[in-house]
Design a protein around this motif. Structure first.
Motif, PDB file in Angstrom:
ATOM      1  N   HIS A 131      -0.451  12.814 -12.859  1.00 25.81           N
ATOM      2  CA  HIS A 131      -0.844  13.974 -12.086  1.00 25.81           C
ATOM      3  C   HIS A 131       0.519  14.688 -11.882  1.00 25.81           C
ATOM      4  CE1 HIS A 131      -1.965  16.392  -8.442  1.00 25.81           C
ATOM      5  NE2 HIS A 131      -3.317  16.309  -8.892  1.00 25.81           N
ATOM      6  N   ALA A 132       0.210  16.189 -11.744  1.00 26.88           N
ATOM      7  CA  ALA A 132       1.323  17.072 -11.653  1.00 26.88           C
ATOM      8  C   ALA A 132       2.021  16.970 -10.542  1.00 26.88           C
ATOM      9  CB  ALA A 132       1.081  18.324 -11.658  1.00 26.88           C
ATOM     10  N   GLY A 133       1.428  16.025  -9.368  1.00 27.60           N
ATOM     11  CA  GLY A 133       2.335  15.679  -8.042  1.00 27.60           C
ATOM     12  C   GLY A 133       3.152  14.515  -7.971  1.00 27.60           C
ATOM     13  N   HIS A 134       3.186  14.040  -9.361  1.00 24.10           N
ATOM     14  CA  HIS A 134       4.058  12.807  -9.756  1.00 24.10           C
ATOM     15  C   HIS A 134       3.376  11.436  -9.170  1.00 24.10           C
ATOM     16  CE1 HIS A 134       7.271  14.583 -11.674  1.00 24.10           C
ATOM     17  NE2 HIS A 134       7.105  15.588 -10.815  1.00 24.10           N
ATOM     18  N   GLY A 135       2.006  11.522  -9.084  1.00 23.86           N
ATOM     19  CA  GLY A 135       1.347  10.400  -8.944  1.00 23.86           C
ATOM     20  C   GLY A 135       0.649   9.806 -10.094  1.00 23.86           C
ATOM     21  N   TRP A 136       0.331   8.596 -10.368  1.00 23.50           N
ATOM     22  CA  TRP A 136      -0.009   8.019 -11.640  1.00 23.50           C
ATOM     23  C   TRP A 136      -1.519   7.456 -11.298  1.00 23.50           C
ATOM     24  CZ3 TRP A 136      -1.081   2.795 -11.480  1.00 23.50           C
ATOM     25  CH2 TRP A 136      -0.088   2.010 -10.703  1.00 23.50           C
ATOM     26  N   ALA A 137      -2.443   7.018 -12.277  1.00 23.13           N
ATOM     27  CA  ALA A 137      -3.777   6.399 -11.948  1.00 23.13           C
ATOM     28  C   ALA A 137      -3.926   5.449 -13.152  1.00 23.13           C
ATOM     29  CB  ALA A 137      -4.904   7.615 -11.697  1.00 23.13           C
ATOM     30  N   GLN A 138      -4.428   4.435 -13.076  1.00 21.68           N
ATOM     31  CA  GLN A 138      -5.006   3.528 -14.076  1.00 21.68           C
ATOM     32  C   GLN A 138      -6.279   3.066 -13.732  1.00 21.68           C
ATOM     33  OE1 GLN A 138      -2.593  -0.410 -14.583  1.00 21.68           O
ATOM     34  NE2 GLN A 138      -2.606   0.003 -16.675  1.00 21.68           N
ATOM     35  N   ARG A 139      -7.458   3.108 -14.763  1.00 17.95           N
ATOM     36  CA  ARG A 139      -8.628   2.728 -14.691  1.00 17.95           C
ATOM     37  C   ARG A 139      -8.634   1.321 -14.624  1.00 17.95           C
ATOM     38  NH1 ARG A 139     -13.481   1.957 -17.704  1.00 17.95           N
ATOM     39  NH2 ARG A 139     -15.283   3.417 -16.446  1.00 17.95           N
ATOM     40  N   GLU A 140      -9.162   0.513 -13.434  1.00 21.70           N
ATOM     41  CA  GLU A 140      -9.322  -0.865 -13.420  1.00 21.70           C
ATOM     42  C   GLU A 140     -10.382  -1.231 -13.974  1.00 21.70           C
ATOM     43  OE1 GLU A 140      -7.064  -3.403 -11.379  1.00 21.70           O
ATOM     44  OE2 GLU A 140      -5.765  -1.807 -12.309  1.00 21.70           O
ATOM     45  N   ARG A 141     -11.800  -0.538 -13.744  1.00 19.91           N
ATOM     46  CA  ARG A 141     -12.793  -0.769 -14.135  1.00 19.91           C
ATOM     47  C   ARG A 141     -13.800   0.491 -13.903  1.00 19.91           C
ATOM     48  NH1 ARG A 141     -12.900  -4.356  -9.888  1.00 19.91           N
ATOM     49  NH2 ARG A 141     -14.284  -3.609  -7.938  1.00 19.91           N
ATOM     50  N   SER A 142     -14.953   0.577 -14.061  1.00 20.02           N
ATOM     51  CA  SER A 142     -15.919   1.754 -13.914  1.00 20.02           C
ATOM     52  C   SER A 142     -15.893   2.061 -12.461  1.00 20.02           C
ATOM     53  CB  SER A 142     -17.418   1.362 -14.282  1.00 20.02           C
ATOM     54  OG  SER A 142     -18.117   2.197 -13.863  1.00 20.02           O
ATOM     55  N   ARG A 143     -15.246   3.278 -12.249  1.00 23.99           N
ATOM     56  CA  ARG A 143     -15.317   3.731 -10.865  1.00 23.99           C
ATOM     57  C   ARG A 143     -14.239   3.229  -9.890  1.00 23.99           C
ATOM     58  NH1 ARG A 143     -21.631   4.838  -9.207  1.00 23.99           N
ATOM     59  NH2 ARG A 143     -22.033   6.272 -10.930  1.00 23.99           N
ATOM     60  N   LEU A 144     -13.324   2.547 -10.519  1.00 25.04           N
ATOM     61  CA  LEU A 144     -12.209   2.118  -9.634  1.00 25.04           C
ATOM     62  C   LEU A 144     -10.957   2.193 -10.497  1.00 25.04           C
ATOM     63  CD1 LEU A 144     -11.475   0.393  -7.232  1.00 25.04           C
ATOM     64  CD2 LEU A 144     -11.184  -1.774  -8.610  1.00 25.04           C
ATOM     65  N   MET A 145      -9.964   2.876  -9.693  1.00 21.38           N
ATOM     66  CA  MET A 145      -8.742   3.370 -10.257  1.00 21.38           C
ATOM     67  C   MET A 145      -7.699   2.918  -9.325  1.00 21.38           C
ATOM     68  SD  MET A 145      -9.024   7.203 -11.597  1.00 21.38           S
ATOM     69  CE  MET A 145     -10.271   7.451 -12.967  1.00 21.38           C
ATOM     70  N   ARG A 146      -6.516   2.250  -9.701  1.00 18.90           N
ATOM     71  CA  ARG A 146      -5.397   1.850  -9.043  1.00 18.90           C
ATOM     72  C   ARG A 146      -4.227   2.858  -9.112  1.00 18.90           C
ATOM     73  NH1 ARG A 146      -3.772  -3.195  -7.585  1.00 18.90           N
ATOM     74  NH2 ARG A 146      -5.366  -3.896  -8.983  1.00 18.90           N
ATOM     75  N   VAL A 147      -3.592   3.397  -8.034  1.00 20.50           N
ATOM     76  CA  VAL A 147      -2.730   4.704  -8.118  1.00 20.50           C
ATOM     77  C   VAL A 147      -1.617   4.271  -7.557  1.00 20.50           C
ATOM     78  CG1 VAL A 147      -4.885   6.202  -7.997  1.00 20.50           C
ATOM     79  CG2 VAL A 147      -3.654   5.489  -5.957  1.00 20.50           C
ATOM     80  N   GLY A 148      -0.394   5.085  -7.677  1.00 16.41           N
ATOM     81  CA  GLY A 148       0.992   4.975  -7.346  1.00 16.41           C
ATOM     82  C   GLY A 148       1.650   6.117  -7.712  1.00 16.41           C
ATOM     83  N   VAL A 149       3.093   6.098  -7.546  1.00 13.91           N
ATOM     84  CA  VAL A 149       4.065   7.300  -7.834  1.00 13.91           C
ATOM     85  C   VAL A 149       4.653   6.802  -8.864  1.00 13.91           C
ATOM     86  CG1 VAL A 149       5.977   8.300  -6.801  1.00 13.91           C
ATOM     87  CG2 VAL A 149       4.151   7.258  -5.207  1.00 13.91           C
ATOM     88  N   ASP A 150       4.845   8.066  -9.943  1.00 12.64           N
ATOM     89  CA  ASP A 150       5.706   7.627 -11.227  1.00 12.64           C
ATOM     90  C   ASP A 150       7.154   7.610 -10.905  1.00 12.64           C
ATOM     91  OD1 ASP A 150       6.936  10.234 -11.035  1.00 12.64           O
ATOM     92  OD2 ASP A 150       5.515  11.357 -12.095  1.00 12.64           O
ATOM     93  N   GLU A 151       7.752   6.964 -12.006  1.00 11.91           N
ATOM     94  CA  GLU A 151       9.244   6.810 -11.625  1.00 11.91           C
ATOM     95  C   GLU A 151      10.156   7.783 -11.444  1.00 11.91           C
ATOM     96  OE1 GLU A 151      12.005   3.488 -13.689  1.00 11.91           O
ATOM     97  OE2 GLU A 151      11.918   5.005 -15.193  1.00 11.91           O
ATOM     98  N   PHE A 152       9.891   9.181 -11.832  1.00 12.32           N
ATOM     99  CA  PHE A 152      10.641  10.316 -11.617  1.00 12.32           C
ATOM    100  C   PHE A 152      10.578  10.526  -9.981  1.00 12.32           C
ATOM    101  CE2 PHE A 152      11.190  14.692 -10.677  1.00 12.32           C
ATOM    102  CZ  PHE A 152      12.398  14.866 -11.636  1.00 12.32           C
ATOM    103  N   GLY A 153       9.103  10.356  -9.509  1.00 14.76           N
ATOM    104  CA  GLY A 153       9.180  10.505  -8.058  1.00 14.76           C
ATOM    105  C   GLY A 153       9.512   9.450  -7.313  1.00 14.76           C
ATOM    106  N   ALA A 154       9.437   8.173  -7.853  1.00 14.35           N
ATOM    107  CA  ALA A 154      10.290   7.211  -6.842  1.00 14.35           C
ATOM    108  C   ALA A 154      11.769   7.196  -6.921  1.00 14.35           C
ATOM    109  CB  ALA A 154       9.921   5.832  -7.632  1.00 14.35           C
ATOM    110  N   ALA A 155      12.474   7.857  -8.095  1.00 11.90           N
ATOM    111  CA  ALA A 155      13.792   7.854  -8.136  1.00 11.90           C
ATOM    112  C   ALA A 155      14.062   8.930  -6.955  1.00 11.90           C
ATOM    113  CB  ALA A 155      14.426   8.399  -9.660  1.00 11.90           C
ATOM    114  N   LEU A 156      13.264  10.203  -7.014  1.00 14.12           N
ATOM    115  CA  LEU A 156      13.477  11.045  -5.861  1.00 14.12           C
ATOM    116  C   LEU A 156      13.367  10.599  -4.524  1.00 14.12           C
ATOM    117  CD1 LEU A 156      11.625  14.199  -7.099  1.00 14.12           C
ATOM    118  CD2 LEU A 156      14.245  13.941  -7.320  1.00 14.12           C
ATOM    119  N   LEU A 157      12.480   9.748  -4.290  1.00 18.09           N
ATOM    120  CA  LEU A 157      12.212   9.132  -3.184  1.00 18.09           C
ATOM    121  C   LEU A 157      13.392   8.194  -2.677  1.00 18.09           C
ATOM    122  CD1 LEU A 157       8.379   8.475  -3.184  1.00 18.09           C
ATOM    123  CD2 LEU A 157       9.595   9.955  -1.657  1.00 18.09           C
ATOM    124  N   GLY A 158      13.891   7.480  -3.554  1.00 11.70           N
ATOM    125  CA  GLY A 158      14.950   6.613  -3.350  1.00 11.70           C
ATOM    126  C   GLY A 158      14.897   5.462  -2.381  1.00 11.70           C
TER     127      GLY A 158
END
Length: 222
Positions: free
Chosen positions: A58-85
Protein backbone atom coordinates in the motif's frame (compact mmCIF):
# COMPACT_ATOMS: atom_id res chain seq x y z
CA UNK A 1 29.80 -33.05 -41.40
CA UNK A 2 27.35 -31.83 -38.77
CA UNK A 3 28.85 -34.19 -36.19
CA UNK A 4 32.32 -32.84 -36.89
CA UNK A 5 31.11 -29.23 -36.41
CA UNK A 6 29.45 -30.12 -33.10
CA UNK A 7 32.61 -31.84 -31.84
CA UNK A 8 34.71 -28.85 -32.88
CA UNK A 9 32.32 -26.49 -31.04
CA UNK A 10 32.54 -28.52 -27.80
CA UNK A 11 36.30 -28.74 -28.14
CA UNK A 12 36.49 -24.96 -28.47
CA UNK A 13 34.36 -24.47 -25.31
CA UNK A 14 36.59 -26.88 -23.35
CA UNK A 15 39.75 -25.09 -24.50
CA UNK A 16 38.33 -21.67 -23.56
CA UNK A 17 37.28 -22.92 -20.15
CA UNK A 18 40.75 -24.42 -19.55
CA UNK A 19 42.51 -21.20 -20.51
CA UNK A 20 40.16 -19.16 -18.32
CA UNK A 21 40.53 -21.32 -15.18
CA UNK A 22 44.07 -22.71 -15.35
CA UNK A 23 45.39 -20.00 -13.01
CA UNK A 24 42.47 -20.12 -10.61
CA UNK A 25 43.23 -20.87 -6.98
CA UNK A 26 41.64 -24.17 -5.92
CA UNK A 27 38.83 -23.92 -3.35
CA UNK A 28 39.34 -26.01 -0.25
CA UNK A 29 36.66 -28.34 1.07
CA UNK A 30 36.22 -26.09 4.11
CA UNK A 31 35.70 -23.04 1.91
CA UNK A 32 33.17 -24.87 -0.21
CA UNK A 33 31.24 -25.99 2.86
CA UNK A 34 31.29 -22.43 4.22
CA UNK A 35 29.98 -21.04 0.94
CA UNK A 36 27.15 -23.57 0.91
CA UNK A 37 26.11 -22.43 4.39
CA UNK A 38 25.70 -18.76 3.43
CA UNK A 39 21.98 -17.96 3.39
CA UNK A 40 20.67 -16.71 0.06
CA UNK A 41 18.56 -13.54 0.30
CA UNK A 42 14.86 -14.29 0.19
CA UNK A 43 13.06 -12.11 -2.30
CA UNK A 44 14.36 -9.03 -4.04
CA UNK A 45 16.04 -5.84 -2.89
CA UNK A 46 15.59 -2.32 -4.23
CA UNK A 47 18.06 0.36 -3.13
CA UNK A 48 18.99 -1.99 -0.28
CA UNK A 49 15.42 -2.49 0.95
CA UNK A 50 13.88 -5.95 1.09
CA UNK A 51 10.84 -6.10 -1.21
CA UNK A 52 9.43 -9.65 -1.13
CA UNK A 53 7.08 -10.52 -3.96
CA UNK A 54 4.91 -12.62 -1.63
CA UNK A 55 3.04 -9.60 -0.25
CA UNK A 56 1.07 -6.69 -1.70
CA UNK A 57 2.00 -3.10 -0.92
CA UNK A 58 0.00 0.00 0.00
CA UNK A 59 1.26 3.51 -0.71
CA UNK A 60 1.28 4.24 3.03
CA UNK A 61 4.13 1.70 3.44
CA UNK A 62 1.93 -1.05 4.80
CA UNK A 63 1.90 -4.57 3.36
CA UNK A 64 -0.77 -7.27 3.20
CA UNK A 65 -0.54 -11.00 2.64
CA UNK A 66 -3.54 -13.19 1.96
CA UNK A 67 -3.64 -16.01 4.50
CA UNK A 68 -6.83 -17.59 3.20
CA UNK A 69 -10.18 -16.45 1.84
CA UNK A 70 -11.09 -13.11 3.44
CA UNK A 71 -8.19 -13.14 5.89
CA UNK A 72 -5.09 -10.96 5.46
CA UNK A 73 -2.00 -10.50 7.60
CA UNK A 74 -0.69 -6.92 7.56
CA UNK A 75 2.35 -4.98 8.68
CA UNK A 76 4.89 -2.26 7.82
CA UNK A 77 7.29 -2.63 4.90
CA UNK A 78 11.06 -2.42 5.42
CA UNK A 79 11.33 1.16 4.18
CA UNK A 80 8.72 2.22 6.73
CA UNK A 81 10.37 0.16 9.48
CA UNK A 82 13.74 1.80 8.76
CA UNK A 83 12.15 5.25 9.03
CA UNK A 84 10.53 4.31 12.33
CA UNK A 85 13.79 2.89 13.67
CA UNK A 86 14.16 2.40 17.40
CA UNK A 87 10.58 2.80 18.61
CA UNK A 88 9.55 2.19 22.21
CA UNK A 89 5.82 1.54 21.79
CA UNK A 90 3.27 0.43 19.17
CA UNK A 91 -0.42 1.18 19.68
CA UNK A 92 -2.90 -0.91 17.70
CA UNK A 93 -6.71 -1.21 17.75
CA UNK A 94 -8.37 -4.03 19.65
CA UNK A 95 -9.66 -7.15 17.85
CA UNK A 96 -13.24 -6.70 16.71
CA UNK A 97 -12.77 -3.12 15.52
CA UNK A 98 -13.54 -2.27 11.91
CA UNK A 99 -10.80 -0.35 10.10
CA UNK A 100 -10.96 1.33 6.73
CA UNK A 101 -8.26 1.23 4.09
CA UNK A 102 -6.27 4.45 4.30
CA UNK A 103 -7.48 5.20 7.85
CA UNK A 104 -4.93 6.03 10.57
CA UNK A 105 -4.77 2.83 12.55
CA UNK A 106 -1.30 2.37 14.09
CA UNK A 107 0.75 4.77 16.14
CA UNK A 108 4.42 4.49 17.05
CA UNK A 109 6.23 6.25 19.88
CA UNK A 110 9.88 7.24 20.03
CA UNK A 111 11.47 9.55 22.61
CA UNK A 112 8.05 10.88 23.58
CA UNK A 113 7.03 11.69 19.99
CA UNK A 114 4.27 9.88 18.13
CA UNK A 115 3.71 9.19 14.45
CA UNK A 116 0.90 7.32 12.73
CA UNK A 117 0.37 5.03 9.75
CA UNK A 118 -2.71 4.02 7.79
CA UNK A 119 -4.25 0.60 7.33
CA UNK A 120 -3.44 -1.11 4.02
CA UNK A 121 -6.76 -3.02 4.12
CA UNK A 122 -10.38 -2.65 5.18
CA UNK A 123 -12.17 -5.05 7.47
CA UNK A 124 -12.53 -6.34 11.02
CA UNK A 125 -9.43 -6.90 13.13
CA UNK A 126 -9.13 -10.55 14.07
CA UNK A 127 -5.85 -10.55 15.97
CA UNK A 128 -2.98 -8.27 16.91
CA UNK A 129 0.56 -9.56 17.31
CA UNK A 130 1.24 -9.75 21.07
CA UNK A 131 4.96 -10.37 20.51
CA UNK A 132 5.54 -7.12 18.64
CA UNK A 133 3.54 -5.26 21.30
CA UNK A 134 5.92 -6.64 23.95
CA UNK A 135 9.02 -6.15 21.81
CA UNK A 136 8.61 -3.34 19.22
CA UNK A 137 12.14 -3.98 17.92
CA UNK A 138 10.74 -7.02 16.06
CA UNK A 139 9.18 -4.60 13.59
CA UNK A 140 12.60 -3.41 12.47
CA UNK A 141 14.35 -6.75 12.77
CA UNK A 142 11.80 -8.76 10.78
CA UNK A 143 9.05 -6.54 9.31
CA UNK A 144 7.66 -9.24 7.00
CA UNK A 145 7.93 -12.04 9.53
CA UNK A 146 7.87 -11.85 13.33
CA UNK A 147 7.18 -8.11 13.13
CA UNK A 148 3.71 -8.46 11.55
CA UNK A 149 1.06 -6.30 13.22
CA UNK A 150 -2.48 -7.62 12.68
CA UNK A 151 -4.69 -10.11 10.89
CA UNK A 152 -7.87 -8.69 9.40
CA UNK A 153 -11.07 -10.24 8.09
CA UNK A 154 -11.50 -8.58 4.69
CA UNK A 155 -15.00 -9.22 3.25
CA UNK A 156 -14.43 -7.30 0.00
CA UNK A 157 -11.01 -8.49 -1.11
CA UNK A 158 -11.48 -7.30 -4.67
CA UNK A 159 -12.05 -3.66 -3.71
CA UNK A 160 -9.16 -3.71 -1.24
CA UNK A 161 -6.75 -5.18 -3.78
CA UNK A 162 -7.62 -2.48 -6.31
CA UNK A 163 -6.02 0.04 -3.94
CA UNK A 164 -2.76 -1.86 -3.60
CA UNK A 165 0.18 -0.73 -5.69
CA UNK A 166 0.25 -2.57 -9.03
CA UNK A 167 2.80 -5.38 -8.80
CA UNK A 168 4.76 -4.12 -11.80
CA UNK A 169 5.16 -0.67 -10.19
CA UNK A 170 6.43 -1.74 -6.75
CA UNK A 171 10.16 -1.64 -7.54
CA UNK A 172 9.91 1.80 -9.15
CA UNK A 173 7.89 3.05 -6.17
CA UNK A 174 10.46 1.84 -3.61
CA UNK A 175 13.26 3.30 -5.70
CA UNK A 176 11.45 6.65 -5.87
CA UNK A 177 10.91 6.65 -2.10
CA UNK A 178 14.59 5.93 -1.49
CA UNK A 179 15.70 8.65 -3.91
CA UNK A 180 13.36 11.16 -2.25
CA UNK A 181 14.78 10.25 1.14
CA UNK A 182 18.39 10.48 -0.05
CA UNK A 183 17.67 13.80 -1.78
CA UNK A 184 16.22 15.15 1.46
CA UNK A 185 19.12 13.80 3.50
CA UNK A 186 22.06 13.19 1.09
CA UNK A 187 24.25 11.65 3.79
CA UNK A 188 21.84 8.70 3.97
CA UNK A 189 23.05 7.49 0.59
CA UNK A 190 26.61 7.13 1.84
CA UNK A 191 27.92 6.60 5.34
CA UNK A 192 24.61 5.56 6.87
CA UNK A 193 24.22 2.68 4.43
CA UNK A 194 25.82 -0.40 5.95
CA UNK A 195 26.21 -4.15 5.55
CA UNK A 196 26.93 -4.21 1.82
CA UNK A 197 24.31 -1.69 0.79
CA UNK A 198 21.58 -2.66 3.25
CA UNK A 199 19.97 0.23 5.14
CA UNK A 200 21.11 0.86 8.68
CA UNK A 201 18.79 -0.13 11.51
CA UNK A 202 17.74 3.40 12.36
CA UNK A 203 17.87 6.31 9.91
CA UNK A 204 17.02 8.97 12.49
CA UNK A 205 19.76 7.81 14.86
CA UNK A 206 22.27 8.23 12.06
CA UNK A 207 21.10 11.80 11.51
CA UNK A 208 21.31 13.79 14.74
CA UNK A 209 19.02 16.80 14.61
CA UNK A 210 16.56 15.21 12.19
CA UNK A 211 12.92 15.63 13.20
CA UNK A 212 11.78 12.01 13.32
CA UNK A 213 8.07 12.80 13.26
CA UNK A 214 8.37 15.08 10.23
CA UNK A 215 10.60 12.55 8.45
CA UNK A 216 8.09 9.73 8.89
CA UNK A 217 5.06 11.83 8.00
CA UNK A 218 6.75 12.86 4.78
CA UNK A 219 6.34 9.27 3.60
CA UNK A 220 3.46 7.82 5.59
CA UNK A 221 0.14 8.96 4.14
CA UNK A 222 -1.55 11.28 6.62
Amino acid sequence: MTLILVLLMFGTFILIDYLRTRHAVPITAAEAASADMRPAPAGEFVEGFHVPATVRYHAGHGWAQRERSRLMRVGVDEFGAALLGNISHIAMPMPGRWVRQGQKVWSFTRNGEKTEMVSPVEGEIVEVNPEVEKDPSLLRKDPFGQGWLMTVNVPDEESVQRNFLPVQMVKAWVRDCAERLFAKQPQLAGPVMADGGRPIEDFAAGLPGTNWRELTQEFFIQ
